[in-house]
Design a protein around this motif. Structure first.
Motif, PDB file in Angstrom:
ATOM      1  N   PRO A 189      55.226  45.683  41.739  1.00  0.00           N
ATOM      2  CA  PRO A 189      55.726  46.175  40.447  1.00  0.00           C
ATOM      3  C   PRO A 189      54.563  46.656  39.580  1.00  0.00           C
ATOM      4  CG  PRO A 189      55.697  43.782  40.478  1.00  0.00           C
ATOM      5  CD  PRO A 189      55.350  44.222  41.863  1.00  0.00           C
ATOM      6  N   THR A 190      54.883  47.333  38.500  1.00  0.00           N
ATOM      7  CA  THR A 190      53.848  47.745  37.553  1.00  0.00           C
ATOM      8  C   THR A 190      53.085  46.517  37.084  1.00  0.00           C
ATOM      9  OG1 THR A 190      55.188  49.596  36.799  1.00  0.00           O
ATOM     10  CG2 THR A 190      53.398  48.881  35.351  1.00  0.00           C
ATOM     11  N   PRO A 191      51.760  46.508  37.154  1.00  0.00           N
ATOM     12  CA  PRO A 191      51.010  45.320  36.760  1.00  0.00           C
ATOM     13  C   PRO A 191      51.285  44.903  35.322  1.00  0.00           C
ATOM     14  CG  PRO A 191      49.595  46.843  37.956  1.00  0.00           C
ATOM     15  CD  PRO A 191      50.887  47.567  37.687  1.00  0.00           C
ATOM     16  N   SER A 192      51.210  43.614  35.094  1.00  0.00           N
ATOM     17  CA  SER A 192      51.368  43.080  33.751  1.00  0.00           C
ATOM     18  C   SER A 192      50.229  43.561  32.857  1.00  0.00           C
ATOM     19  CB  SER A 192      51.365  41.552  33.815  1.00  0.00           C
ATOM     20  OG  SER A 192      51.191  40.987  32.540  1.00  0.00           O
ATOM     21  N   ALA A 193      50.516  43.740  31.582  1.00  0.00           N
ATOM     22  CA  ALA A 193      49.465  44.105  30.621  1.00  0.00           C
ATOM     23  C   ALA A 193      48.422  43.008  30.507  1.00  0.00           C
ATOM     24  CB  ALA A 193      50.092  44.385  29.255  1.00  0.00           C
ATOM     25  N   SER A 194      48.790  41.774  30.921  1.00  0.00           N
ATOM     26  CA  SER A 194      47.847  40.653  30.856  1.00  0.00           C
ATOM     27  C   SER A 194      46.929  40.589  32.067  1.00  0.00           C
ATOM     28  CB  SER A 194      48.623  39.328  30.754  1.00  0.00           C
ATOM     29  OG  SER A 194      49.418  39.297  29.591  1.00  0.00           O
ATOM     30  N   ALA A 195      47.209  41.378  33.084  1.00  0.00           N
ATOM     31  CA  ALA A 195      46.378  41.357  34.286  1.00  0.00           C
ATOM     32  C   ALA A 195      45.073  42.099  34.041  1.00  0.00           C
ATOM     33  CB  ALA A 195      47.131  41.998  35.451  1.00  0.00           C
ATOM     34  N   PRO A 196      43.956  41.584  34.562  1.00  0.00           N
ATOM     35  CA  PRO A 196      42.695  42.319  34.448  1.00  0.00           C
ATOM     36  C   PRO A 196      42.816  43.699  35.089  1.00  0.00           C
ATOM     37  CG  PRO A 196      42.299  40.072  35.167  1.00  0.00           C
ATOM     38  CD  PRO A 196      43.777  40.274  35.212  1.00  0.00           C
ATOM     39  N   GLU A 197      41.978  44.611  34.662  1.00  0.00           N
ATOM     40  CA  GLU A 197      42.011  45.971  35.185  1.00  0.00           C
ATOM     41  C   GLU A 197      41.836  45.972  36.699  1.00  0.00           C
ATOM     42  OE1 GLU A 197      39.764  50.290  34.487  1.00  0.00           O
ATOM     43  OE2 GLU A 197      39.137  48.495  33.379  1.00  0.00           O
ATOM     44  N   ALA A 198      42.674  46.746  37.372  1.00  0.00           N
ATOM     45  CA  ALA A 198      42.639  46.933  38.825  1.00  0.00           C
ATOM     46  C   ALA A 198      43.242  45.768  39.601  1.00  0.00           C
ATOM     47  CB  ALA A 198      41.226  47.204  39.323  1.00  0.00           C
ATOM     48  N   LEU A 199      43.742  44.737  38.920  1.00  0.00           N
ATOM     49  CA  LEU A 199      44.373  43.629  39.628  1.00  0.00           C
ATOM     50  C   LEU A 199      45.875  43.876  39.719  1.00  0.00           C
ATOM     51  CD1 LEU A 199      43.677  40.834  40.919  1.00  0.00           C
ATOM     52  CD2 LEU A 199      44.551  39.808  38.812  1.00  0.00           C
ATOM     53  N   GLN A 200      46.402  43.928  40.941  1.00  0.00           N
ATOM     54  CA  GLN A 200      47.829  44.111  41.154  1.00  0.00           C
ATOM     55  C   GLN A 200      48.521  42.761  40.967  1.00  0.00           C
ATOM     56  OE1 GLN A 200      49.910  46.898  41.766  1.00  0.00           O
ATOM     57  NE2 GLN A 200      51.344  45.251  41.274  1.00  0.00           N
ATOM     58  N   ASP A 201      48.975  42.513  39.763  1.00  0.00           N
ATOM     59  CA  ASP A 201      49.586  41.235  39.397  1.00  0.00           C
ATOM     60  C   ASP A 201      50.732  41.510  38.430  1.00  0.00           C
ATOM     61  OD1 ASP A 201      49.886  38.413  39.141  1.00  0.00           O
ATOM     62  OD2 ASP A 201      48.757  38.477  37.254  1.00  0.00           O
ATOM     63  N   PRO A 202      51.970  41.130  38.767  1.00  0.00           N
ATOM     64  CA  PRO A 202      52.372  40.286  39.892  1.00  0.00           C
ATOM     65  C   PRO A 202      52.597  41.087  41.173  1.00  0.00           C
ATOM     66  CG  PRO A 202      54.264  40.762  38.514  1.00  0.00           C
ATOM     67  CD  PRO A 202      53.078  41.400  37.837  1.00  0.00           C
ATOM     68  N   GLN A 203      52.949  40.321  42.247  1.00  0.00           N
ATOM     69  CA  GLN A 203      53.352  40.900  43.515  1.00  0.00           C
ATOM     70  C   GLN A 203      54.624  40.190  43.987  1.00  0.00           C
ATOM     71  OE1 GLN A 203      50.096  40.762  46.369  1.00  0.00           O
ATOM     72  NE2 GLN A 203      48.608  41.340  44.797  1.00  0.00           N
ATOM     73  N   PHE A 204      55.398  40.870  44.818  1.00  0.00           N
ATOM     74  CA  PHE A 204      56.617  40.282  45.379  1.00  0.00           C
ATOM     75  C   PHE A 204      56.510  40.370  46.900  1.00  0.00           C
ATOM     76  CE2 PHE A 204      61.113  40.063  46.567  1.00  0.00           C
ATOM     77  CZ  PHE A 204      61.553  39.008  45.780  1.00  0.00           C
ATOM     78  N   VAL A 205      56.438  39.219  47.534  1.00  0.00           N
ATOM     79  CA  VAL A 205      56.158  39.130  48.968  1.00  0.00           C
ATOM     80  C   VAL A 205      57.417  38.663  49.698  1.00  0.00           C
ATOM     81  CG1 VAL A 205      54.657  38.092  50.716  1.00  0.00           C
ATOM     82  CG2 VAL A 205      53.776  38.537  48.403  1.00  0.00           C
ATOM     83  N   VAL A 206      57.716  39.299  50.814  1.00  0.00           N
ATOM     84  CA  VAL A 206      58.873  38.909  51.620  1.00  0.00           C
ATOM     85  C   VAL A 206      58.414  38.562  53.030  1.00  0.00           C
ATOM     86  CG1 VAL A 206      61.128  39.585  52.539  1.00  0.00           C
ATOM     87  CG2 VAL A 206      60.400  40.403  50.278  1.00  0.00           C
ATOM     88  N   PHE A 207      58.756  37.355  53.476  1.00  0.00           N
ATOM     89  CA  PHE A 207      58.478  36.914  54.843  1.00  0.00           C
ATOM     90  C   PHE A 207      59.753  37.024  55.677  1.00  0.00           C
ATOM     91  CE2 PHE A 207      55.498  33.629  52.753  1.00  0.00           C
ATOM     92  CZ  PHE A 207      54.396  34.466  52.837  1.00  0.00           C
ATOM     93  N   GLU A 208      59.634  37.571  56.882  1.00  0.00           N
ATOM     94  CA  GLU A 208      60.692  37.486  57.884  1.00  0.00           C
ATOM     95  C   GLU A 208      60.308  36.389  58.871  1.00  0.00           C
ATOM     96  OE1 GLU A 208      61.490  41.379  59.650  1.00  0.00           O
ATOM     97  OE2 GLU A 208      60.554  42.293  57.877  1.00  0.00           O
ATOM     98  N   THR A 209      61.289  35.649  59.374  1.00  0.00           N
ATOM     99  CA  THR A 209      60.976  34.555  60.290  1.00  0.00           C
ATOM    100  C   THR A 209      61.689  34.722  61.621  1.00  0.00           C
ATOM    101  OG1 THR A 209      62.795  33.003  59.823  1.00  0.00           O
ATOM    102  CG2 THR A 209      60.966  33.058  58.239  1.00  0.00           C
ATOM    103  N   ASP A 210      61.182  34.007  62.630  1.00  0.00           N
ATOM    104  CA  ASP A 210      61.793  34.092  63.954  1.00  0.00           C
ATOM    105  C   ASP A 210      63.111  33.329  64.030  1.00  0.00           C
ATOM    106  OD1 ASP A 210      60.864  31.485  63.934  1.00  0.00           O
ATOM    107  OD2 ASP A 210      59.595  31.688  65.714  1.00  0.00           O
ATOM    108  N   GLY A 211      63.469  32.618  62.954  1.00  0.00           N
ATOM    109  CA  GLY A 211      64.760  31.951  62.895  1.00  0.00           C
ATOM    110  C   GLY A 211      65.812  32.759  62.158  1.00  0.00           C
ATOM    111  N   GLY A 212      65.453  33.996  61.776  1.00  0.00           N
ATOM    112  CA  GLY A 212      66.402  34.867  61.110  1.00  0.00           C
ATOM    113  C   GLY A 212      66.533  34.662  59.621  1.00  0.00           C
ATOM    114  N   ALA A 213      65.677  33.835  59.030  1.00  0.00           N
ATOM    115  CA  ALA A 213      65.708  33.604  57.582  1.00  0.00           C
ATOM    116  C   ALA A 213      64.721  34.541  56.881  1.00  0.00           C
ATOM    117  CB  ALA A 213      65.365  32.155  57.259  1.00  0.00           C
ATOM    118  N   LEU A 214      64.943  34.742  55.589  1.00  0.00           N
ATOM    119  CA  LEU A 214      64.016  35.475  54.734  1.00  0.00           C
ATOM    120  C   LEU A 214      63.461  34.526  53.682  1.00  0.00           C
ATOM    121  CD1 LEU A 214      65.925  38.830  54.052  1.00  0.00           C
ATOM    122  CD2 LEU A 214      64.060  38.442  55.679  1.00  0.00           C
TER     123      LEU A 214
END
Length: 339
Positions: free
Chosen positions: A200-225
């Motif tokens: 997402p668009t970085p927060s105004a509170s994030a230091p310059e050039a820091l991609q913060d926040p991030q949204f991470v998605v894991f796929e698993t071998d058991g079919g869960a997310l």
């Protein structure tokens, strides 16, 4: 009957984490004592050693490990120094608790795994302390009963007040989301097979050039997310929360509502400000469990395989962050030692 002597522990690294572990072993843990500390900063090592009777200070981990009163090693130095310290401990066949990361990348973690395999027995417990947090342990136990049915999704939130000045965008994955990688594998009993990172668009509170926040998605071998909101400059507190969504119900931890006040027309509570407050009990129980197992001649808890798997997941996550897509996790076949 003669009382057993306490376990003599060498603590490698006397920064914030290492010094806190020295305090913990000295003041909280039973059955152990700190007999040596190691740091490249000789004066810092001496200052920490001076707080514990009979504790010696070293700048060379190998010298500390060779001491007659050292029975086990706790590694709390920066991640890039872990591999050398672990291999030195293997040379002395010493039990080790190694703070995460096991090593900073999958290739070096695999070298450590192969070295432990050559020993023919486990020697290392990796410091994924959330497994010892009472709330996480309760959630794991609930899932094990099967009452909620098969896990379908796991939602994680990981927020810090502010990031250190040296933090980079990739470190949100390798230093922070590493915990959720292990928690996902442990809670669900699945391996993570692929990682996607949305930015997402970085927060105004994030230091310059820091991609913060991030949204991470894991796929698993058991079919869960499993998804992770990682936000290291939220400004208001330190929060770690998890909610598992299963076929027949859900369960959530980390709300932090142990104390709720009602006063002056308002209700509310407090929010922890850093990890030392939120996970103090987890660290205490982790170290005690390691000491107790070591004194029994056993190695329990997160293994070198868990450290290697987390490193491989984080590498995939960094690739996904940098390339803006989905990255598959590359793992070798799991050895029988870690089954």
């Amino acid at each position: 009957m003669t009382e057993r002597a306490p376990l003599g522990v060498a603590v490698i690294g006397t920064g914030r984490m290492g010094a806190d572990h020295v305090r913990r072993i000295h003041d909280v843990t039973s059955g152990a004592r700190v007999t040596a500390v190691v740091d490249v900063d000789a004066e810092r090592a001496k200052a920490v050693a001076a707080r514990v009777d009979g504790c010696t200070a070293h700048t060379d981990p190998a010298a500390a490990m060779a001491a007659a009163d050292v029975d086990a090693v706790l590694i709390a130095s920066p991640g890039p120094a872990h591999e050398a310290a672990l291999l030195a401990a293997f040379e002395h066949d010493l039990p080790v608790l190694c703070e995460k990361p096991l090593t900073p990348d999958a290739a070096s973690a695999l070298r450590v795994l192969e070295a432990e395999l050559r020993l023919g027995h486990r020697r290392v417990q990796v410091g994924f302390m959330r497994r010892y947090d009472p709330e996480y342990a309760k959630l794991k136990a609930l899932l094990a009963t099967g009452q909620l049915g098969r896990p379908l999704m796991l939602h994680n939130r990981h927020r810090n007040v502010a990031s250190p000045p040296f933090f980079t965008s990739s470190m949100l994955i390798s230093d922070s989301v590493a915990h959720e990688a292990d928690a996902t594998r442990w809670l669900l009993g699945h391996e993570i097979t692929a990682v996607t990172v949305l930015r997402p668009t970085p927060s105004a509170s994030a230091p310059e050039a820091l991609q913060d926040p991030q949204f991470v998605v894991f796929e698993t071998d058991g079919g869960a997310l499993s998804d992770v909101e990682i936000f290291v400059n939220c400004g208001f507190g330190y929060q770690v929360q998890a909610e598992v969504v299963c076929e027949r119900g859900t369960a959530r931890i980390g709300d932090g509502h142990a104390l709720v006040t009602n006063m002056a027309g308002r209700w509310g509570g407090t929010i922890a400000q850093d990890w030392t407050e939120r996970f103090e009990t987890a660290y205490d129980q982790e170290i005690q469990a390691w000491v107790d197992a070591t004194r029994r001649g056993e190695v329990t808890g997160p293994s070198v395989w868990d450290g290697y798997a987390a490193a491989a997941v984080c590498e995939a996550g960094v690739r996904a962050l940098e390339d803006g897509g989905r990255a598959e996790v590359e793992l070798v076949e799991k050895p029988a030692l870690y089954a």
